[in-house]
Scaffold this active site. Structure first.
Site, PDB file in Angstrom:
ATOM      1  N   ARG A 149      14.378  16.458  49.582  1.00 40.62           N
ATOM      2  CA  ARG A 149      15.054  16.209  48.310  1.00 40.62           C
ATOM      3  C   ARG A 149      16.371  16.970  48.222  1.00 40.62           C
ATOM      4  NH1 ARG A 149      13.263  19.129  44.458  1.00 40.62           N
ATOM      5  NH2 ARG A 149      11.068  18.602  44.738  1.00 40.62           N
ATOM      6  N   TYR A 182      32.489   2.859  31.665  1.00 38.27           N
ATOM      7  CA  TYR A 182      31.435   1.985  32.189  1.00 38.27           C
ATOM      8  C   TYR A 182      30.281   1.956  31.169  1.00 38.27           C
ATOM      9  CZ  TYR A 182      27.961   0.372  35.641  1.00 38.27           C
ATOM     10  OH  TYR A 182      26.984  -0.305  36.318  1.00 38.27           O
ATOM     11  N   ASP A 234      35.547   9.287  36.496  1.00 36.68           N
ATOM     12  CA  ASP A 234      34.960   8.237  37.325  1.00 36.68           C
ATOM     13  C   ASP A 234      36.103   7.646  38.147  1.00 36.68           C
ATOM     14  OD1 ASP A 234      34.016   5.779  38.331  1.00 36.68           O
ATOM     15  OD2 ASP A 234      32.585   5.552  36.685  1.00 36.68           O
ATOM     16  N   LYS A 247      29.802   0.777  45.318  1.00 35.33           N
ATOM     17  CA  LYS A 247      30.895  -0.194  45.301  1.00 35.33           C
ATOM     18  C   LYS A 247      31.664  -0.151  46.623  1.00 35.33           C
ATOM     19  CE  LYS A 247      29.316  -0.881  41.198  1.00 35.33           C
ATOM     20  NZ  LYS A 247      29.788  -0.258  39.972  1.00 35.33           N
TER      21      LYS A 247
HETATM   22  C1  LIG Z   1      28.997   0.339  38.967  1.00 32.91           C
HETATM   23  C2  LIG Z   1      29.711   1.455  38.334  1.00 32.91           C
HETATM   24  C3  LIG Z   1      29.054   2.655  38.062  1.00 32.91           C
HETATM   25  C4  LIG Z   1      27.574   2.839  38.279  1.00 32.91           C
HETATM   26  O1  LIG Z   1      27.199   2.812  39.623  1.00 32.91           O
HETATM   27  P1  LIG Z   1      25.700   2.393  40.040  1.00 32.91           P
HETATM   28  O2  LIG Z   1      25.663   2.799  41.474  1.00 32.91           O
HETATM   29  O3  LIG Z   1      25.584   0.934  39.782  1.00 32.91           O
HETATM   30  O4  LIG Z   1      24.765   3.209  39.199  1.00 32.91           O
HETATM   31  C5  LIG Z   1      29.791   3.680  37.538  1.00 32.91           C
HETATM   32  N1  LIG Z   1      31.102   3.543  37.272  1.00 32.91           N
HETATM   33  C6  LIG Z   1      31.763   2.406  37.494  1.00 32.91           C
HETATM   34  C7  LIG Z   1      33.205   2.319  37.169  1.00 32.91           C
HETATM   35  C8  LIG Z   1      31.094   1.324  38.029  1.00 32.91           C
HETATM   36  O5  LIG Z   1      31.745   0.166  38.209  1.00 32.91           O
END
Ligand SMILES: *Cc1c(COP(=O)(O)O)cnc(C)c1O
Length: 385
Positions: free
Chosen positions: A56, A109, A181, A206
């Protein structure tokens, strides 16, 4: 030997001087590591995030991905988590306690807004959602108990670019931490820590993984923020899977070449869409029609292949006809993979009233298909409006 980002992506997390080694670090699947002596076990327990100790906490595969991210993003250390959302919620929980106030950009988001409004409200943390157009003006929203400013630039759905340096200057003057982010830009197109942001977060799901086949989050922190976030991710047990870390590291190797192609095709299509009568506005940071375009031009090194269009027709059926007619663009969540996607956005559900004025907003993820094919698809679908 260090080099430009494309070189770093290829050479990072591959140590020299360790004898013959595979190009890729071995994939270590483990919950348990075993030790011969108690002394060895106790030595490992002192630095559990650097050497194998318990699954972990990390395995050599986790450490390799974390090391690569920290190097590419220029942070003290990076922490891999189970998803982008877990990376964000762990970061917020790391710094907030009952009675604190949090500032979150209104273009955040959506699941993060829900986390603030549900979990953080229950904990006694108050969130204010602020206008992404605010730069130094954010000072007016700061209260004595404001603990953290959360940014996302460009923001989700409408791609408003924030004045990160101006907000960081205000935060630093008041001893308030900042987290961003940075999923859209990736470390290649924007470097938050160089601009003084304390914590940069990615949904590695992504562009970093890049193939729509894994959930992965990663947090890059400066030295001052790292320990608190590491404790929070451990408290939550939000560890990343081993396969996922391996896919994240593998994705990093080709990130530059993929992103350049997403950028080129995205720009071509965005400029073409801007000339179409069915499109009221293209919300792409590299186009002057996007709020904060000048800031993007000043601070960013490139544009990702994710943007939105505001349709000229306010008829909801027009949006439906357009989306349903698309062939190469399939309807789906997420983005950053090799395939093109389309998704309706709902900025009217945000906190500030000004989003009510927008027409139908449709988000396009531009994949690695041939640009002419994608343009032809958009053209026939716009014709159906
Ligand atoms: C998809 C996304 C997230 C969340 O990511 P996950 O891996 O789906 O939890 C956070 N911020 C942005 C800008 C996103 O597009």
């Amino acid at each position: 030997m260090t080099g430009k980002p494309a070189t770093t992506l290829v050479s990072t997390a591959r140590p020299r001087g360790t004898g013959i080694t595979s190009v890729n670090p071995p994939l270590v699947r483990a919950s348990t590591f075993v030790f011969d002596t108690l002394a060895e076990f106790e030595r490992a327990a002192k630095t559990p995030f650097d050497v194998p100790f318990y699954g972990r906490v990390g395995t050599p595969t986790t450490f390799a991905f974390e090391e690569a991210m920290a190097e590419i993003e220029g942070g003290h250390r990076a922490i891999a988590t189970s998803s982008g959302v877990s990376a964000i919620s762990a970061t917020l929980l790391a710094f907030l306690k009952q009675g604190d106030h949090l500032l979150v950009v209104d273009t955040v988001y959506e699941p993060v807004r829900r986390f603030c409004n549900r979990a953080l409200t229950r904990m006694g943390v108050e969130t204010s959602f602020y206008d992404p157009a605010l730069g130094a003006g954010i000072a007016d929203l700061i209260r004595p108990n404001t603990r953290l400013i959360y940014l996302e630039s460009p923001g989700s759905g409408t791609f408003d670019v924030q004045d990160v340096p101006a907000i960081v200057a205000v935060a630093k003057a008041r001893g308030i931490r900042t987290a961003i982010d940075n999923t859209w830009a990736t470390p290649l197109f924007f470097r938050p820590l160089d601009h003084g942001v304390d914590v940069s977060i990615h949904a590695a799901t992504k562009y970093i993984v890049g193939h729509s086949d894994a959930m992965l989050g990663v947090i890059t922190a400066n030295a001052d923020s790292y320990d608190d976030i590491r404790r929070a991710t451990q408290d939550l047990g939000a560890c990343a899977g081993i396969e996922e870390c391996n896919l994240g590291l593998r994705g990093l190797r080709t990130l530059e070449v993929r992103l350049k192609r997403h950028e080129a095709t995205g720009l071509k299509l965005a400029r073409w869409l801007a000339e179409r009568p069915e499109v009221a506005r293209v919300l792409h940071p590299a186009l002057p029609s996007c709020p904060g375009h000048e800031i993007w031009a000043r601070d960013f090194d490139g544009a990702a292949g994710l943007f939105s269009i505001e349709l000229a027709s306010r008829d909801p059926e027009a949006k439906r006809r357009f989306i349903d007619a698309l062939q190469h663009f399939r309807i789906g969540f997420s983005w950053g993979g090799y395939e093109s996607l389309v998704l309706p956005m709902h900025p009217e559900s945000r906190s500030l009233p000004r989003w009510q004025d927008l027409g139908p907003v449709v988000r396009l993820q531009i994949g690695l298909e041939d640009a002419d094919d994608l343009q032809a698809d958009l053209e026939q679908a716009l014709g159906r409006i």
